[in-house]
Design a protein around this motif. Structure first.
Motif, PDB file in Angstrom:
ATOM      1  N   PRO A  29      79.427 110.526  44.163  1.00  0.00           N
ATOM      2  CA  PRO A  29      78.098 111.294  43.729  1.00  0.00           C
ATOM      3  C   PRO A  29      77.546 111.593  45.471  1.00  0.00           C
ATOM      4  CG  PRO A  29      77.959 108.988  43.369  1.00  0.00           C
ATOM      5  CD  PRO A  29      79.396 109.284  44.038  1.00  0.00           C
ATOM      6  N   LYS A  30      76.594 112.652  45.277  1.00  0.00           N
ATOM      7  CA  LYS A  30      75.800 113.082  46.478  1.00  0.00           C
ATOM      8  C   LYS A  30      75.220 112.039  46.996  1.00  0.00           C
ATOM      9  CE  LYS A  30      73.210 117.050  48.453  1.00  0.00           C
ATOM     10  NZ  LYS A  30      72.909 118.371  47.916  1.00  0.00           N
ATOM     11  N   VAL A  31      74.145 111.288  46.191  1.00  0.00           N
ATOM     12  CA  VAL A  31      73.478 110.291  46.512  1.00  0.00           C
ATOM     13  C   VAL A  31      74.354 108.763  46.013  1.00  0.00           C
ATOM     14  CG1 VAL A  31      71.231 109.113  46.277  1.00  0.00           C
ATOM     15  CG2 VAL A  31      71.536 111.552  46.462  1.00  0.00           C
ATOM     16  N   ASP A  32      74.802 108.012  46.879  1.00  0.00           N
ATOM     17  CA  ASP A  32      75.269 106.870  46.728  1.00  0.00           C
ATOM     18  C   ASP A  32      74.406 105.896  45.973  1.00  0.00           C
ATOM     19  OD1 ASP A  32      77.166 104.879  46.320  1.00  0.00           O
ATOM     20  OD2 ASP A  32      77.523 104.589  48.612  1.00  0.00           O
ATOM     21  N   ASP A  41      63.100 105.606  46.640  1.00  0.00           N
ATOM     22  CA  ASP A  41      62.637 106.906  47.401  1.00  0.00           C
ATOM     23  C   ASP A  41      63.596 107.831  47.031  1.00  0.00           C
ATOM     24  OD1 ASP A  41      63.409 104.930  50.191  1.00  0.00           O
ATOM     25  OD2 ASP A  41      64.674 106.524  49.567  1.00  0.00           O
ATOM     26  N   GLY A  42      64.369 107.981  45.901  1.00  0.00           N
ATOM     27  CA  GLY A  42      65.227 109.113  45.807  1.00  0.00           C
ATOM     28  C   GLY A  42      65.848 109.200  44.232  1.00  0.00           C
ATOM     29  N   PRO A  43      66.638 110.341  44.083  1.00  0.00           N
ATOM     30  CA  PRO A  43      67.127 110.207  42.606  1.00  0.00           C
ATOM     31  C   PRO A  43      68.257 109.309  42.672  1.00  0.00           C
ATOM     32  CG  PRO A  43      67.898 112.051  43.981  1.00  0.00           C
ATOM     33  CD  PRO A  43      66.857 111.160  44.823  1.00  0.00           C
ATOM     34  N   PHE A  56      75.434 114.778  37.179  1.00  0.00           N
ATOM     35  CA  PHE A  56      76.128 114.246  38.506  1.00  0.00           C
ATOM     36  C   PHE A  56      76.326 115.559  39.449  1.00  0.00           C
ATOM     37  CE2 PHE A  56      80.300 113.518  40.467  1.00  0.00           C
ATOM     38  CZ  PHE A  56      80.029 112.316  40.843  1.00  0.00           C
ATOM     39  N   ILE A  57      75.805 115.260  40.567  1.00  0.00           N
ATOM     40  CA  ILE A  57      75.880 116.170  41.666  1.00  0.00           C
ATOM     41  C   ILE A  57      77.016 115.368  42.711  1.00  0.00           C
ATOM     42  CG2 ILE A  57      74.804 117.212  43.256  1.00  0.00           C
ATOM     43  CD1 ILE A  57      72.157 116.883  41.742  1.00  0.00           C
ATOM     44  N   ARG A  58      78.153 116.323  42.855  1.00  0.00           N
ATOM     45  CA  ARG A  58      79.170 115.766  43.777  1.00  0.00           C
ATOM     46  C   ARG A  58      78.631 115.846  45.167  1.00  0.00           C
ATOM     47  NH1 ARG A  58      83.536 115.670  40.582  1.00  0.00           N
ATOM     48  NH2 ARG A  58      83.452 116.946  38.902  1.00  0.00           N
ATOM     49  N   ARG A  59      79.296 114.920  46.044  1.00  0.00           N
ATOM     50  CA  ARG A  59      79.089 114.992  47.406  1.00  0.00           C
ATOM     51  C   ARG A  59      79.758 116.178  48.009  1.00  0.00           C
ATOM     52  NH1 ARG A  59      81.612 110.731  51.511  1.00  0.00           N
ATOM     53  NH2 ARG A  59      82.597 110.232  49.736  1.00  0.00           N
TER      54      ARG A  59
END
Length: 140
Positions: A29-32, A41-43, A56-59
């Motif tokens: 994922p883009k955000v681990d 402080d983030g999704p 799901f947003i890929r790295r």
């Protein structure tokens, strides 16, 4: 093509490691989520049923994955034109090491996916069941 040429095993091994690295970035994922556990402080990915769905947003997006993989293949093919890259090695050791590296890396990645409950692949369009049709149809 490597068995046909009887050489350039190091180039093939480097290409395999590069593709493995791209594949892991593609699955991640883009955000681990493991880094986001302590901070809010983030999704983040939903972990409970009542949390908001976040896609799901890929790295590494799919197009960039294929583009980088193709560039890697072209560079590897270009390297086969130069005799300096044809280093004599015992290729079965490279194959065994690559298989071991692949298994260890994928085991770690799959454990991470299970722990944080994300699946980077979709299984088709989601369908919803509506109300049963209890009325009679009228023909006109």
């Amino acid at each position: 093509i490597v068995p046909l040429l009887q050489g350039w095993y190091i180039v093939t091994y480097a290409l395999g490691i590069y593709h493995l690295n791209l594949f892991i970035a593609f699955l991640s994922p883009k955000v681990d989520p493991s880094l986001m556990e302590d901070s809010d402080d983030g999704p983040s990915l939903p972990t409970k049923q009542n949390e908001e769905f976040r896609p799901f947003i890929r790295r590494l997006p799919e197009f960039k994955f294929w583009h980088a993989a193709t560039k890697g293949i072209l560079v590897a093919m270009a390297c086969t034109f130069f005799e300096a890259f044809n280093v004599p090695v015992f290729w079965p050791i490279l194959v065994m090491y690559f298989i071991m590296l692949f298994c260890i890396t994928m085991k770690r990645q799959i454990k991470h996916m299970i722990k944080y409950r994300y699946i980077p692949f979709t299984h088709g369009k989601r369908t919803y069941k509506g109300k049963e049709d209890a009325g009679k149809t009228f023909a006109s």
